[in-house]
Design an enzyme around this catalytic site. Structure first.
Site, PDB file in Angstrom:
ATOM      1  CE  LYS A 138      -0.442  -7.289   4.924  1.00 59.57           C
ATOM      2  NZ  LYS A 138      -0.128  -6.018   4.222  1.00 59.57           N
ATOM      3  CB  THR A 155      -0.936  -0.003   1.228  1.00 59.84           C
ATOM      4  OG1 THR A 155      -1.685  -1.218   1.229  1.00 59.84           O
ATOM      5  CG2 THR A 155      -1.899   1.162   1.210  1.00 59.84           C
ATOM      6  CB  VAL A 159      -0.840  -6.238   8.555  1.00 56.76           C
ATOM      7  CG1 VAL A 159       0.019  -5.090   8.014  1.00 56.76           C
ATOM      8  CG2 VAL A 159      -0.125  -6.916   9.711  1.00 56.76           C
ATOM      9  CE1 TYR A 170       1.655  -8.706   2.170  1.00 57.96           C
ATOM     10  CE2 TYR A 170       3.362  -7.044   1.893  1.00 57.96           C
ATOM     11  CZ  TYR A 170       2.054  -7.450   1.743  1.00 57.96           C
ATOM     12  OH  TYR A 170       1.142  -6.594   1.179  1.00 57.96           O
TER      13      TYR A 170
END
Length: 298
Positions: free
Chosen positions: A168, A51, A210, A140
């Site tokens: 995540k 993001t 998250v 991730y």
């Protein structure tokens, strides 16, 4: 700071605000955003993630964003610095820089573009980065961006590494998430990165989230985490879905920035190529979704 305890809440993957022509990072808007999050009780921040458009930042900008986050947070919550890279050397270099700047952990994906030709490749990549990183490593999983997922067997193998603290997962695959959870130690953090699955994941044993849209509605996300096991949590999850769907349509970086601009948190929703700003026809839908989500907290 007990990192495991601190991350068992809602961590915000920060957008990176740019000035109107996107040529420069807007430092003031970035620190204002962090103020907005801290005032709402967010549990952690994650600069230089997906993001945050990390792949569109120069090396100097990447370091500057982490530095700004560390300075503004000033120890109130942990800072997880993005360290995704396609080589062990570059991932470790990002982690070393983040450590020098005062971050608390580094976040890595499996390599993208050159994806692993066997699961052992990702295991070796993670282990070599973790062996050399001065910071704890959060993994991730985001296969839509990396072109591959981190297999449950790979995660089970690396979860016992003393420098790997958790995952995540932004796959949107709850069955996968639960499979990883079953096959990793209890102390291995499982963090849900797919906003629309946050309540189901928490009810099935996730430690925290998250979540990109916590940039926009941090109060609602922290309340959701506190109430996930009752009807209030369900109400908040339902209120998140329209904005999540808009983000899925227009991209999480652009749509989250449009939502923040609409909410007067940042002055510009500028993004960098290859991303483009949300078109006019999407702005009204995002504004309505933001209003609905924020009203759900009243």
């Amino acid at each position: 700071m007990d990192l495991t305890e601190a991350l068992s809440g809602i961590t915000c993957p920060l957008i990176t605000p740019f000035e109107d022509d996107s040529s420069r990072i807007d430092d003031a808007a970035f620190t204002d955003l962090i103020d907005h999050l801290l005032e709402a009780g967010i549990d952690g921040v994650f600069p230089c993630g997906t993001t945050g458009e990390f792949a569109s930042l120069s090396r100097e900008e990447h370091s500057r964003v982490v530095e700004l986050a560390v300075e503004r947070v000033d120890g109130e919550v942990p800072v997880l610095a993005g360290a995704a890279a396609t080589s062990v050397h570059d991932a470790v270099a990002h982690a070393e820089t983040a450590a020098e700047l005062g971050a608390d952990a580094a976040v890595i994906t499996p390599p993208y573009f050159h994806t692993a030709n066997a699961p052992e490749g990702n295991q070796q990549f993670v282990e070599q980065v973790a062996d050399r990183s001065p910071l704890p490593i959060l993994l991730y999983n985001i296969p839509v961006c990396t072109g591959q997922r981190m297999e449950p067997e790979t995660l089970a193998a690396v979860a016992t590494h003393e420098n790997v603290i958790g995952l995540k997962d932004s796959s949107g695959d709850l069955e996968y998430f639960l499979s990883v959870r079953r096959n990793t130690p209890d102390e291995f953090l499982m963090l849900q990165g797919y906003d629309a699955l946050l309540v189901p994941a928490l009810r099935m044993g996730a430690d925290g989230g998250v979540n990109a849209l916590s940039n926009v509605a941090p109060e609602q996300y922290t309340e959701l985490h506190a109430t996930f096991d009752d009807s209030r949590g369900e109400e908040l999850q339902d209120a998140i879905v329209p904005l999540f769907d808009a983000c899925a349509s227009y991209g999480f970086g652009p749509a989250t920035k449009t939502a923040l601009e609409y909410h007067d948190v940042i002055p510009s929703d500028a993004v960098r190529p290859p991303l483009v700003e949300v078109p006019d026809e999407g702005r009204e839908a995002i504004g309505e979704a933001v209003d609905g989500l924020l009203e759900s907290g009243d």
